[in-house]
Scaffold this motif. Sequence first.
Motif, mmCIF file in Angstrom:
data_model
loop_
_atom_site.group_PDB
_atom_site.id
_atom_site.type_symbol
_atom_site.label_atom_id
_atom_site.label_comp_id
_atom_site.label_asym_id
_atom_site.label_seq_id
_atom_site.Cartn_x
_atom_site.Cartn_y
_atom_site.Cartn_z
ATOM 1 N N VAL A 85 11.216 6.994 7.028
ATOM 2 C CA VAL A 85 10.402 6.183 7.923
ATOM 3 C C VAL A 85 9.095 6.894 8.257
ATOM 4 N N ARG A 86 8.027 6.098 8.234
ATOM 5 C CA ARG A 86 6.710 6.564 8.676
ATOM 6 C C ARG A 86 6.048 5.374 9.355
ATOM 7 N N VAL B 53 11.386 3.142 3.934
ATOM 8 C CA VAL B 53 11.683 3.161 2.502
ATOM 9 C C VAL B 53 13.140 3.568 2.341
ATOM 10 N N GLU B 54 13.892 2.715 1.664
ATOM 11 C CA GLU B 54 15.287 3.026 1.362
ATOM 12 C C GLU B 54 15.353 3.633 -0.029
ATOM 13 N N ASN C 152 0.831 -1.211 0.000
ATOM 14 C CA ASN C 152 0.000 0.000 0.000
ATOM 15 C C ASN C 152 0.862 1.257 0.000
ATOM 16 N N ALA C 153 1.974 1.229 0.723
ATOM 17 C CA ALA C 153 2.891 2.371 0.752
ATOM 18 C C ALA C 153 3.476 2.620 -0.646
ATOM 19 N N ILE C 154 3.862 1.546 -1.330
ATOM 20 C CA ILE C 154 4.412 1.689 -2.683
ATOM 21 C C ILE C 154 3.361 2.298 -3.608
ATOM 22 N N GLU D 213 6.261 14.761 1.807
ATOM 23 C CA GLU D 213 4.854 15.180 1.771
ATOM 24 C C GLU D 213 3.923 14.097 2.301
ATOM 25 N N LEU D 214 4.326 12.839 2.164
ATOM 26 C CA LEU D 214 3.510 11.731 2.676
ATOM 27 C C LEU D 214 3.744 11.478 4.166
ATOM 28 N N GLY D 215 4.605 12.275 4.783
ATOM 29 C CA GLY D 215 4.821 12.151 6.217
ATOM 30 C C GLY D 215 5.990 11.287 6.642
ATOM 31 N N TYR D 216 6.814 10.886 5.688
ATOM 32 C CA TYR D 216 8.008 10.110 6.032
ATOM 33 C C TYR D 216 9.080 11.059 6.550
#
Length: 169
Positions: A75-76, A81-82, A9-11, A64-67
């Motif tokens: 990180v969120r 995500v690397e 879902n994150a991807i 913008e997605l909060g990471y």
Amino acid sequence: MSQLDSQINAIKEIYREIKKAGSRIQPVVVGKFALTVYTQGMYPAGNISLLFPDLNLLKKVLKELGYQSMGDFWVRGDIAVEVSRKFEIIPFGTFNRIEVDGEIINVISVEDLLIDMMNECIAGDENVCNLIKMLVRSYGKAIDFHYIFQHIKNKKALIKFKEFKKDLN
């Protein structure tokens, strides 16, 4: 929801935002998360590794997605995500387009993933060697061995990979 579902879902969320930003290309899933995709979750990866030529856009979208940035990782919550800079692992831009829940995700080709993993295998990581054997058995009929033999640079890796292929017969 499983960790794998959350990661997928994150991807998809990252892809949507990159598309909204006007990019015509999408990141490619690489590294251990690509292995997670090809093993259908049997080999769980703790983080998503993405390769994308416009690092500034990718970092902007993640922010913008909060990471939050932690070096090469963003990180969120429990999603990491690397942002990979290893463009050499996709020498000719080869990747597979895999449909997940009706959406397409770009994943490094199984051949390029195997070539990349072989470096860890010949360095002595037996777990990686066993994963390579499993992938060769699972995808044997679909793997372009000629491509692998043509593009593998390390002679030891080539010899070892030929052994793995021989086990297919």
